[in-house]
Every structure is written in structure tokens, then in C-alpha cells.
Design an enzyme around this catalytic site. Sequence first.
Site, PDB file in Angstrom:
ATOM      1  N   LYS A   1      -3.676   9.104 -29.732  1.00  0.00           N
ATOM      2  CA  LYS A   1      -3.121   7.759 -29.536  1.00  0.00           C
ATOM      3  C   LYS A   1      -1.913   7.571 -30.438  1.00  0.00           C
ATOM      4  O   LYS A   1      -1.962   7.953 -31.614  1.00  0.00           O
ATOM      5  CB  LYS A   1      -4.175   6.714 -29.879  1.00  0.00           C
ATOM      6  CG  LYS A   1      -3.735   5.301 -29.599  1.00  0.00           C
ATOM      7  CD  LYS A   1      -4.195   4.296 -30.642  1.00  0.00           C
ATOM      8  CE  LYS A   1      -3.394   4.386 -31.930  1.00  0.00           C
ATOM      9  NZ  LYS A   1      -3.612   3.276 -32.872  1.00  0.00           N
TER      10      LYS A   1
ATOM     11  N   GLY B   1      -0.971 -18.001  -2.127  1.00  0.00           N
ATOM     12  CA  GLY B   1      -2.341 -17.895  -1.623  1.00  0.00           C
ATOM     13  C   GLY B   1      -3.332 -17.898  -2.773  1.00  0.00           C
ATOM     14  O   GLY B   1      -3.055 -17.373  -3.838  1.00  0.00           O
TER      15      GLY B   1
ATOM     16  N   ARG C   1     -11.212 -15.121  -1.060  1.00  0.00           N
ATOM     17  CA  ARG C   1     -12.124 -14.058  -0.588  1.00  0.00           C
ATOM     18  C   ARG C   1     -12.154 -12.855  -1.521  1.00  0.00           C
ATOM     19  O   ARG C   1     -12.957 -11.945  -1.348  1.00  0.00           O
ATOM     20  CB  ARG C   1     -11.761 -13.652   0.835  1.00  0.00           C
ATOM     21  CG  ARG C   1     -12.076 -14.769   1.833  1.00  0.00           C
ATOM     22  CD  ARG C   1     -11.595 -14.422   3.221  1.00  0.00           C
ATOM     23  NE  ARG C   1     -12.320 -13.287   3.768  1.00  0.00           N
ATOM     24  CZ  ARG C   1     -11.823 -12.488   4.710  1.00  0.00           C
ATOM     25  NH1 ARG C   1     -10.619 -12.703   5.191  1.00  0.00           N
ATOM     26  NH2 ARG C   1     -12.531 -11.494   5.167  1.00  0.00           N
TER      27      ARG C   1
ATOM     28  N   ASN D   1      -6.909  -9.259   1.601  1.00  0.00           N
ATOM     29  CA  ASN D   1      -7.631 -10.520   1.430  1.00  0.00           C
ATOM     30  C   ASN D   1      -8.959 -10.331   0.721  1.00  0.00           C
ATOM     31  O   ASN D   1      -9.534 -11.296   0.235  1.00  0.00           O
ATOM     32  CB  ASN D   1      -7.884 -11.181   2.792  1.00  0.00           C
ATOM     33  CG  ASN D   1      -6.594 -11.634   3.451  1.00  0.00           C
ATOM     34  OD1 ASN D   1      -5.635 -11.991   2.780  1.00  0.00           O
ATOM     35  ND2 ASN D   1      -6.560 -11.590   4.761  1.00  0.00           N
TER      36      ASN D   1
ATOM     37  N   TYR E   1      -7.977   3.902 -39.428  1.00  0.00           N
ATOM     38  CA  TYR E   1      -8.363   2.486 -39.364  1.00  0.00           C
ATOM     39  C   TYR E   1      -9.437   2.217 -40.400  1.00  0.00           C
ATOM     40  O   TYR E   1     -10.452   2.925 -40.456  1.00  0.00           O
ATOM     41  CB  TYR E   1      -8.898   2.219 -37.943  1.00  0.00           C
ATOM     42  CG  TYR E   1      -9.280   0.790 -37.655  1.00  0.00           C
ATOM     43  CD1 TYR E   1      -8.398  -0.253 -37.899  1.00  0.00           C
ATOM     44  CD2 TYR E   1     -10.530   0.496 -37.105  1.00  0.00           C
ATOM     45  CE1 TYR E   1      -8.752  -1.564 -37.606  1.00  0.00           C
ATOM     46  CE2 TYR E   1     -10.886  -0.808 -36.808  1.00  0.00           C
ATOM     47  CZ  TYR E   1      -9.991  -1.835 -37.066  1.00  0.00           C
ATOM     48  OH  TYR E   1     -10.343  -3.136 -36.768  1.00  0.00           O
TER      49      TYR E   1
HETATM   50  C1  UD1 Z   1      -0.222 -14.733   8.825  1.00  0.00           C
HETATM   51  C2  UD1 Z   1       0.594 -15.038  10.099  1.00  0.00           C
HETATM   52  C3  UD1 Z   1       0.046 -14.180  11.242  1.00  0.00           C
HETATM   53  C4  UD1 Z   1       0.148 -12.710  10.847  1.00  0.00           C
HETATM   54  C5  UD1 Z   1      -0.575 -12.457   9.511  1.00  0.00           C
HETATM   55  C6  UD1 Z   1      -0.255 -11.072   9.025  1.00  0.00           C
HETATM   56  C7  UD1 Z   1       1.323 -17.378   9.945  1.00  0.00           C
HETATM   57  C8  UD1 Z   1       1.093 -18.763  10.410  1.00  0.00           C
HETATM   58  N1  UD1 Z   1       0.475 -16.454  10.414  1.00  0.00           N
HETATM   59  O1  UD1 Z   1      -1.559 -15.130   9.052  1.00  0.00           O
HETATM   60  O2  UD1 Z   1       0.794 -14.403  12.434  1.00  0.00           O
HETATM   61  O3  UD1 Z   1      -0.413 -11.910  11.876  1.00  0.00           O
HETATM   62  O4  UD1 Z   1      -0.121 -13.358   8.495  1.00  0.00           O
HETATM   63  O5  UD1 Z   1      -0.987 -10.743   7.860  1.00  0.00           O
HETATM   64  O6  UD1 Z   1       2.268 -17.130   9.219  1.00  0.00           O
HETATM   65  N2  UD1 Z   1       0.980 -18.746   1.922  1.00  0.00           N
HETATM   66  C9  UD1 Z   1       1.562 -19.619   1.047  1.00  0.00           C
HETATM   67  N3  UD1 Z   1       1.453 -20.954   1.247  1.00  0.00           N
HETATM   68  C10 UD1 Z   1       0.774 -21.483   2.292  1.00  0.00           C
HETATM   69  C11 UD1 Z   1       0.163 -20.589   3.210  1.00  0.00           C
HETATM   70  C12 UD1 Z   1       0.292 -19.227   2.991  1.00  0.00           C
HETATM   71  O7  UD1 Z   1       2.203 -19.173   0.072  1.00  0.00           O
HETATM   72  O8  UD1 Z   1       0.721 -22.717   2.415  1.00  0.00           O
HETATM   73  C13 UD1 Z   1       1.110 -17.312   1.690  1.00  0.00           C
HETATM   74  C14 UD1 Z   1      -0.193 -16.653   1.345  1.00  0.00           C
HETATM   75  O9  UD1 Z   1      -0.298 -16.524  -0.069  1.00  0.00           O
HETATM   76  C15 UD1 Z   1      -0.097 -15.289   1.975  1.00  0.00           C
HETATM   77  C16 UD1 Z   1       0.863 -15.500   3.142  1.00  0.00           C
HETATM   78  O10 UD1 Z   1       1.537 -16.721   2.909  1.00  0.00           O
HETATM   79  O11 UD1 Z   1       0.486 -14.352   1.080  1.00  0.00           O
HETATM   80  C17 UD1 Z   1       0.150 -15.529   4.508  1.00  0.00           C
HETATM   81  O12 UD1 Z   1      -0.779 -16.582   4.570  1.00  0.00           O
HETATM   82  P1  UD1 Z   1      -2.208 -16.391   5.232  1.00  0.00           P
HETATM   83  O13 UD1 Z   1      -2.904 -17.714   5.200  1.00  0.00           O
HETATM   84  O14 UD1 Z   1      -2.897 -15.217   4.630  1.00  0.00           O
HETATM   85  O15 UD1 Z   1      -1.799 -16.085   6.757  1.00  0.00           O
HETATM   86  P2  UD1 Z   1      -2.646 -15.352   7.867  1.00  0.00           P
HETATM   87  O16 UD1 Z   1      -3.660 -16.288   8.428  1.00  0.00           O
HETATM   88  O17 UD1 Z   1      -3.129 -14.053   7.359  1.00  0.00           O
HETATM   89 CA    CA Z   2      -3.250 -12.969   5.261  1.00  0.00          CA
END
Ligand code: UD1
Ligand code: CA
Length: 452
Positions: A337, A14, A18, A230, A373
Site C-alpha cells: 500500500k 430518476g 427498484r 432499473n 501504524y
Molecule cells: C422511456 C421511454 C420509452 C423507452 C424507454 C427506454 C418516455 C416517455 N418513454 O421509458 O419510450 O422505450 O425509456 O428505456 O420517454 N426521468 C427524469 N425525470 C422524469 C422522468 C424520467 O429525469 O420526470 C429520467 C429517468 O431518471 C430515466 C429516464 O428519464 O433516466 C427515463 O425515464 P423512465 O421513467 O425510466 O422511462 P421509461 O418508462 O423506461
Molecule cells: Ca427506464
Amino acid sequence: MSERSCLAIVLAAGEGTRMRSARPKVLHEVGGRSLLAHVLGAVRAAGSSSTAVVIGPDVEAVAIEAKRVLPDAGIFVQSERRGTAHAMLAAGPAIARGFDDILVIYGDTPLIRPETLSRMRAALAKGAALAVLGFRPQDPAGYGRLVLDGGDLVAIREEVEASAAERAITLCNGGLMAFAGADALAILQQIGSHNRKGEFYLTDAVAIVRAMKLKAVVIETEEDDVRGINTKTQLAETEAVLQQRLRQAAMDAGVTLIAPETVFLSADTKLGRDVVVEPFVVFGPGVTVDDNAVIHSFCHFIHSHIGKGASVGPFARLRPGAQLGENVHIGNFVEIKASVIEAGAKANHLAYIGDTRLGAGSNFGAGAIVCNYDGEAKYRTDIGKGAFIGSNSSLVAPVTIGDGAYVATGSVITHDVPPDGLAIARERQVVKENRASRLRALKGAGKKKAAE
Ligand code: UD1
Ligand code: CA
């Protein structure tokens, strides 16, 4: 359960836009430790035999942190952000090695407890092909909803795809899943991207498992376990929850916190039995305190050790490498230190001690400092046992003060002092009798003249 092999896949690709930060999201810290390190610690504690971390392109720092915490972690790069199932597939080569259990965890949920991961693995051991972690958040907005039919999990609906009736469901997806290793790749390969975001949703695994006539179950947990981060606000909220857990654990282990809500701990802080911590103390990373020590108010510590029965503060600052022995006394406005303060030594008021050994039972006087120092390099000071460093002295390093030596008040010490030696390094005092009144008269005359 320990005989079952387990691969943990941590999704950390991710961008965390935000967070409004130059730092990758999973490298933000709570309890003095990165979010990623918390998650990796939990998967290790839950008995995973292998760990894969999925990172985005061009985030070398995330790979370095993963390797620092778990040197044998496999690093996989998801080159394009195309959804959580796509991210999991980036670790496909690890999955293909064959494991009984596969845990998928998001790198931004640092409060996940090893017990919760173990409960999910237990569901697999009982025959489920998929276990999903559910919870009932105070505000379900943004979470995927768990659709049940007579107690059976039939689907997870992302909020953007959900009908009004489905949005009313209060049981939500915590984002953590456990797959039976034998079925994982077959399930993942069937996940498509036919949804509004055009992403490969890991959550579609539930419906696929059902269609394959395999079993999907929900394990329910409390919101704090799955708190995802987030924003900076959520980072602070998570820190608050973690601090409460750390304070509670310290008190359960026999530490006295007079005002627990004012004491800030790190995830690795170790406090012995009957340690007393007064209000307003900050423990940065890497601090250990042995039994019966007393920490007075307004202290700040980082990477330091405090020995048994020591008394520290108020207003003391321990920087990296401060090692206080048993029954040491460190008082107000003292900074230490990279120094070893041996048993029973004292520095009670207004002092700086850096790159020094202060021998057992020595006394380091009020306002005395070590000049370690010279603007370019740091030098060491060695002070023997039972030495006395008079108030307001400056010890210009490198310098050695022998056992039992005595440095007179106000000295600037530039040469070694032998054991039992007395060093006086200051201007000799001059007294002129009956001269005070004359001086005043002279000054008075000067003032009168100036006023004319
Ligand atoms: C996701 C879940 C949702 C759940 C929520 C809980 C999915 C589709 N949805 O939504 O059901 O309620 O988490 O917090 O899984 N990431 C990647 N690569 C990508 C996309 C995401 O590594 O291509 C990682 C992100 O870094 C993050 C995690 O996966 O750590 C979740 O992704 P995010 O886009 O935050 O999912 P949510 O919309 O929060
Ligand atoms: Ca998330």
C-alpha cells in the site's frame, strides 16, 4: 461534424426505487465507474461542446459526481418528476443558449457508445429535426414502440397507451434522441400531458415534428448499446456485457488473457502489450500495467502501477498507491500500500509493505513486515538500494535503512540502520549441550505424576 456545436442533456432525476438501495441509481457502478460517469464519458467522446445534467431534488451526491467527471457540466434540478419532456425542459436555459445539435440521454444507459451518438448527430447534419435511437430487444415489454409508415417514423407509442397491433411492433425506443437545436424548444413547448400517466412524454416529440412538417428519423442499434438499468439484476447483466467488451479490447491490444471469463477489469484499466494475465484476477479502478508484466492467478489490484516485466502473484494484493518498478517480483500473500518498489526489488513471500520506499534491487524477506501504524498515525519507512531485509523482521516506522544494509532475520528494527550496516535486533541464541534428553525425562516424569 466537429464544427457543429452540441449540447448533451443527461436525464438523471430518476429515483431508481427498484434498485432497493440508499444510493441514487446513477451512482451505482459498472466496471468500477458510476453509470453517470460512463454516460458523461460517452457524450464527451462524441464531441459535445456543452453538457447539462438534470437531477432530482436533494441529490447533492449526483451533482458532485457529475462535477467530478465533467467540471464544466451545468447542473439543473427537476423539482418534480413529471416526465421525460419535463425533465429535458429543466435544462431549458442551456437549450436557449443555442446549439446546432442537442442530444438527450438517460443517465442509466452506461453502455451507449460514442459512435452511436455520432451517428445520431450525422442524421441532424443531413437535415432531420429529430433522430430517435431504435433497437429490437429480446423482450420488448415496457418499451415505447416506434410506429413507422412506409419507412417514415410517425410516432412513438408508450406501451401503456399502445393498441394490440402497436404492441406487436418489435422496433422499440432506446430512449435516446437528437434534436436540431433550432427547433428543440418549439417542439418541447408543444408537448402536453394528455396520457394515462399524466406525464410530459418526450416521445410525443415525434408526432409534433411530423405536424410541423419537419423530418424525424430512426437510427437503429443493438440492444447492448441501450441497455437501461432499473434493477440490481439488470446492473449485473450490464456489468457482464461491459466485462466482455473490456476483455475483448484488452486482447485486441495484445494482452494475453488465459481464461478471459475469469478476469475482471475496470473501465480505466490499462494493460500493455504482451502482458500475461493468468485466471482469476481482479483489476479495480486506477490500475496500469506496463508491457511484458506477468500477473499470476488470484491477485486483487486497485489504484496501482505495475512496471515493465514485473511478476506479481499468485495471491498478491496491491492497494492504492502501490507503484512497482521494472522487473519487480512480488510473490504470494504479499500486500503493498502507498509504496514505491524500485526496479528489480523483490518481496516474494508473505509480507506487508506500507508507506515505504523499497530501493532498487533490495530483497524483502519472507514474513517480514513494515509496522507503519501505531493505532493513531501512519509513518514512513525508507529502504535504500540493494538492502536485505531478513525473514520475519519487523521494521517499526518511522525508520530508515541505508543502501546495502543488512537486517538479520527475526529482527525488530526500531532505530535507523546506516548504509552497509548490519543490524541484529533479537535475543542471542543459547545452546545447552546434552540437555534435550534430560528435558524429555523431566517432562515424562511430570506426565506420569499427573496420571497417578
Ligand atoms: C422511456 C421511454 C420509452 C423507452 C424507454 C427506454 C418516455 C416517455 N418513454 O421509458 O419510450 O422505450 O425509456 O428505456 O420517454 N426521468 C427524469 N425525470 C422524469 C422522468 C424520467 O429525469 O420526470 C429520467 C429517468 O431518471 C430515466 C429516464 O428519464 O433516466 C427515463 O425515464 P423512465 O421513467 O425510466 O422511462 P421509461 O418508462 O423506461
Ligand atoms: Ca427506464
